[in-house]
Design an enzyme around this catalytic site. Sequence first.
Site: not given
Length: 612
Positions: A206, A208, A210-213, A359
């Site tokens: 995933g 986003a 601001l970040a990724q997983v 959010d």
Amino acid sequence: MNMHILMKFRGPPSWQSSRPFIRSQKSFAHHNTNLYKRLASSNAPQALPQRPWGKSWLWYSATLLAFTGAGYYAYENHQPSRHAILATLRCSRLARAAISGAIDYKLTLTRTYTSEEDRLEAVSQCHVRSATKVLHALLANGGIYIKLGQHVASLIVLPKEWTSTMAPLQDRCDATPYEDVAALFLSDMGQPISELFDDFDPVPIGVASLAQVHAAYDKASGRKIAVKIQHPHLVEFFNIDMSMVRSTLGWIKYWFPEFEFTWLGDDMQENLPKEMDFAHEARNTAHVIADFENIKTSLYIPEVIFANKRVLVMEFIQGGRVDDLAYLSKHNIDRNKVALELTRIFNRMVFVNGWFHADPHPGNLLIRPASESSKSPYNFEIALLDHGLYFDLERELRVNYSRLWLSLIAHSSPIVDADRRKYAELVGNITSDLYPVFEAAITGRLAPDGIIEADDGLGGDIQRATGMLDLVSEETEFSRNTVAPEDILVSVLDVLRRLPRRVVMVMKLNDLARHLDHSLETTHSSVRIFLITSKYCMKAVWQDEKNHFREGGLGFRSFLSSAWAFAIGYSKITFVELIMDWQASLVKSSAWLHGFYSRGLAGAHDAAAGLH
């Protein structure tokens, strides 16, 4: 010839004294004659000295190469120079899109049209053009600009063209290369990824804004986990990007005062640092787990194993999107119950806990079958992700918002209408002229009758019913799904400017519930989720009345009256819920029969699950 004539002419007596001057003129003429000869000879074709073209070309090329090399060196090795170059590029993209769109609106809204249909079509196309320009600029800039677009997509009172154009930003973000992710992890954790995790997937599951997983296995326990890592460039460019966003929005306000979005920049400046701190997210996670600890609910919050500012390790959740009808059908999950349970979860956060997820979007929600140890009352669990941003809702604002909502479900009367406007002003500083837009934004529907009097400027644009519950048989959509005239558009922007940000976020939660209710193709009335909200509002008001009674601010007779009103109102809504749920089951049964008639048991199952 001319000088000769001058010498022969005597003139008047006064000229006699000018003989010295004439002699000087003769001398000057003779000097000029020699000068003309010299100039004439100099004008003859001669070989002028020229710089060799080859040397000139080499000089210019060397200069250009030197400047290019210096610029590249400064970009790569001098951070202020790099920031200045990137800031100029990023700011120019955003400013060009914003100013171009504002000018487009000015021209479109002031033009004369032959018919109302032509005007509406022109405004709609202007919405699409402007939103598309901004979308391209945000995608090109990336980072927090994606977050800006997500905020715009979630503003439910904006025209549909804007929210639908920005909607792809919820799931469309570029991944950071694995090498950069590994470098950040080593910098922040002091150890390489390979020493802490096995089978760390370099491809994120995933991404986003601001970040990724990434999925991995904990080396110590062998447990499958999810590793959330912030995009490395965010911190580097945060201050510059925020300055650009606020500056651009400020210029738009200066040149086009009616198009004011400066509050959006202020919100991002305040909230983004919280979302970029994963240790803060871990604390929020612990808070919401405590809020729902003793509640029988399908909500599930993934466990946080470790967190620092830019790295968060948490429990891995295997599930499907909450609006994936095929996934729900495969696991025999009732989509009606999913929609209602989501509404209960978010309303408990807002009206009971006074602390809510700020959010929400479908990408932050996963659903999975409930395990034997689950406390869910249904056969599914809803996992809520991304706890970086929460808002609290103080008691007074929460109760006033609840009273406003309860006045909206009541049948219209002079007293009820006065209460609606009273609480709208207390909740959002909404004046009488802006009330219709505010009410429609809260309910997501055409506003009730009797609220807009004849002198209201927007009365001709919004149809009405006598109360929200009367909309059960009127499955009409709110006018934001059509093109908003220019006066309504300006009013919408004014409403957004006035509203407290927490109220905007509550409205965002309401809109998510409506959106998911529609996406799940539920068989109950769309008013069904309003009833759940109303019951939680009643609980909030009743709790406030009990607090006043304990504090001595409410007499015993008034307390009994409030208790009776709560019991009667709550019972009535519960009864209406039972009827609606029974009607929904009939619709589903009818779909099952039609599916069975056409395709047998498989067709019956798909039809009942909303699959066609």
